[in-house]
Scaffold this motif. Structure first.
Motif, PDB file in Angstrom:
ATOM      1  N   UNK A 183      54.635 -21.966   3.375  1.00 42.47           N
ATOM      2  CA  UNK A 183      54.102 -22.729   2.271  1.00 42.47           C
ATOM      3  C   UNK A 183      53.206 -21.806   1.443  1.00 42.47           C
ATOM      4  N   UNK A 184      53.418 -21.811   0.156  1.00 41.02           N
ATOM      5  CA  UNK A 184      52.670 -20.953  -0.742  1.00 41.02           C
ATOM      6  C   UNK A 184      51.596 -21.756  -1.475  1.00 41.02           C
ATOM      7  N   UNK A 185      50.450 -21.139  -1.693  1.00 43.45           N
ATOM      8  CA  UNK A 185      49.369 -21.781  -2.444  1.00 43.45           C
ATOM      9  C   UNK A 185      49.316 -21.274  -3.878  1.00 43.45           C
ATOM     10  N   UNK A 186      50.318 -20.492  -4.285  1.00 44.89           N
ATOM     11  CA  UNK A 186      50.324 -19.900  -5.617  1.00 44.89           C
ATOM     12  C   UNK A 186      50.188 -20.926  -6.746  1.00 44.89           C
ATOM     13  N   UNK A 187      50.849 -22.101  -6.687  1.00 43.80           N
ATOM     14  CA  UNK A 187      50.652 -23.058  -7.780  1.00 43.80           C
ATOM     15  C   UNK A 187      49.218 -23.580  -7.886  1.00 43.80           C
ATOM     16  N   UNK A 188      48.473 -23.531  -6.799  1.00 45.17           N
ATOM     17  CA  UNK A 188      47.128 -24.098  -6.787  1.00 45.17           C
ATOM     18  C   UNK A 188      46.036 -23.037  -6.913  1.00 45.17           C
ATOM     19  N   UNK A 189      46.246 -21.872  -6.382  1.00 38.85           N
ATOM     20  CA  UNK A 189      45.244 -20.810  -6.429  1.00 38.85           C
ATOM     21  C   UNK A 189      45.942 -19.500  -6.775  1.00 38.85           C
ATOM     22  N   UNK A 190      45.718 -19.021  -7.993  1.00 40.57           N
ATOM     23  CA  UNK A 190      46.289 -17.745  -8.412  1.00 40.57           C
ATOM     24  C   UNK A 190      45.279 -17.034  -9.299  1.00 40.57           C
ATOM     25  N   UNK A 191      45.680 -16.001  -9.967  1.00 41.34           N
ATOM     26  CA  UNK A 191      44.766 -15.215 -10.787  1.00 41.34           C
ATOM     27  C   UNK A 191      44.161 -15.978 -11.957  1.00 41.34           C
ATOM     28  N   UNK A 192      44.861 -16.997 -12.446  1.00 37.96           N
ATOM     29  CA  UNK A 192      44.366 -17.767 -13.590  1.00 37.96           C
ATOM     30  C   UNK A 192      43.437 -18.915 -13.174  1.00 37.96           C
ATOM     31  N   UNK A 193      43.340 -19.176 -11.871  1.00 39.85           N
ATOM     32  CA  UNK A 193      42.486 -20.267 -11.399  1.00 39.85           C
ATOM     33  C   UNK A 193      41.032 -19.819 -11.388  1.00 39.85           C
ATOM     34  N   UNK A 194      40.201 -20.575 -12.092  1.00 38.48           N
ATOM     35  CA  UNK A 194      38.766 -20.291 -12.116  1.00 38.48           C
ATOM     36  C   UNK A 194      38.010 -21.580 -11.827  1.00 38.48           C
ATOM     37  N   UNK A 195      36.765 -21.432 -11.464  1.00 35.98           N
ATOM     38  CA  UNK A 195      35.932 -22.601 -11.195  1.00 35.98           C
ATOM     39  C   UNK A 195      35.741 -23.432 -12.466  1.00 35.98           C
ATOM     40  N   UNK A 196      35.660 -22.777 -13.608  1.00 37.06           N
ATOM     41  CA  UNK A 196      35.490 -23.492 -14.872  1.00 37.06           C
ATOM     42  C   UNK A 196      36.706 -24.369 -15.172  1.00 37.06           C
ATOM     43  N   UNK A 197      37.896 -23.866 -14.925  1.00 40.43           N
ATOM     44  CA  UNK A 197      39.111 -24.656 -15.173  1.00 40.43           C
ATOM     45  C   UNK A 197      39.211 -25.830 -14.212  1.00 40.43           C
ATOM     46  N   UNK A 198      38.869 -25.602 -12.961  1.00 38.87           N
ATOM     47  CA  UNK A 198      38.900 -26.691 -11.985  1.00 38.87           C
ATOM     48  C   UNK A 198      37.867 -27.748 -12.358  1.00 38.87           C
ATOM     49  N   UNK A 199      36.690 -27.339 -12.761  1.00 35.22           N
ATOM     50  CA  UNK A 199      35.649 -28.286 -13.171  1.00 35.22           C
ATOM     51  C   UNK A 199      36.070 -29.067 -14.419  1.00 35.22           C
ATOM     52  N   UNK A 200      36.671 -28.389 -15.376  1.00 34.93           N
ATOM     53  CA  UNK A 200      37.128 -29.072 -16.590  1.00 34.93           C
ATOM     54  C   UNK A 200      38.213 -30.090 -16.267  1.00 34.93           C
ATOM     55  N   UNK A 201      39.130 -29.741 -15.403  1.00 34.71           N
ATOM     56  CA  UNK A 201      40.178 -30.678 -14.991  1.00 34.71           C
ATOM     57  C   UNK A 201      39.613 -31.865 -14.240  1.00 34.71           C
ATOM     58  N   UNK A 202      38.657 -31.621 -13.356  1.00 29.10           N
ATOM     59  CA  UNK A 202      38.037 -32.707 -12.597  1.00 29.10           C
ATOM     60  C   UNK A 202      37.244 -33.634 -13.517  1.00 29.10           C
ATOM     61  N   UNK A 203      36.510 -33.075 -14.473  1.00 28.71           N
ATOM     62  CA  UNK A 203      35.743 -33.909 -15.410  1.00 28.71           C
ATOM     63  C   UNK A 203      36.678 -34.738 -16.278  1.00 28.71           C
ATOM     64  N   UNK A 204      37.754 -34.139 -16.748  1.00 33.04           N
ATOM     65  CA  UNK A 204      38.715 -34.865 -17.572  1.00 33.04           C
ATOM     66  C   UNK A 204      39.347 -36.000 -16.792  1.00 33.04           C
ATOM     67  N   UNK A 205      39.732 -35.744 -15.539  1.00 32.10           N
ATOM     68  CA  UNK A 205      40.343 -36.808 -14.753  1.00 32.10           C
ATOM     69  C   UNK A 205      39.338 -37.913 -14.449  1.00 32.10           C
ATOM     70  N   UNK A 206      38.074 -37.587 -14.277  1.00 39.35           N
ATOM     71  CA  UNK A 206      37.052 -38.610 -14.040  1.00 39.35           C
ATOM     72  C   UNK A 206      36.891 -39.495 -15.273  1.00 39.35           C
ATOM     73  N   UNK A 207      36.874 -38.893 -16.460  1.00 38.39           N
ATOM     74  CA  UNK A 207      36.767 -39.686 -17.684  1.00 38.39           C
ATOM     75  C   UNK A 207      37.978 -40.589 -17.859  1.00 38.39           C
ATOM     76  N   UNK A 208      39.164 -40.086 -17.553  1.00 37.01           N
ATOM     77  CA  UNK A 208      40.361 -40.911 -17.678  1.00 37.01           C
ATOM     78  C   UNK A 208      40.364 -42.027 -16.641  1.00 37.01           C
TER      79      UNK A 208
END
Length: 66
Positions: free
Chosen positions: A1-26
């Protein structure tokens, strides 16, 4: 099982936080949709559509942001 779709070079804490905040608002909007059932002309038809569209748009936005 690969974690590449979830954790790769483009994954940052800022992007994860932005996605989590957006999903909370929705989620807050998704919860508010069900309280408006007295307003529409045909609530048995329009409310399921509104709930489904809110979930799809929110999920799509989360995927695009994250």
């Amino acid at each position: 099982m690969s974690v590449t779709p979830f954790a790769n070079g483009a994954t940052t804490a800022a992007r994860i936080s932005a996605g989590a905040a957006t999903s909370a608002y929705f989620f807050l909007r998704f919860d508010a949709v069900t309280t408006l059932t007295e307003g529409p002309v045909d609530p048995k038809r329009t409310m399921p559509r509104a709930i489904l569209l809110t979930a799809l748009i929110g999920g799509g936005t989360f995927v695009l942001v994250a």
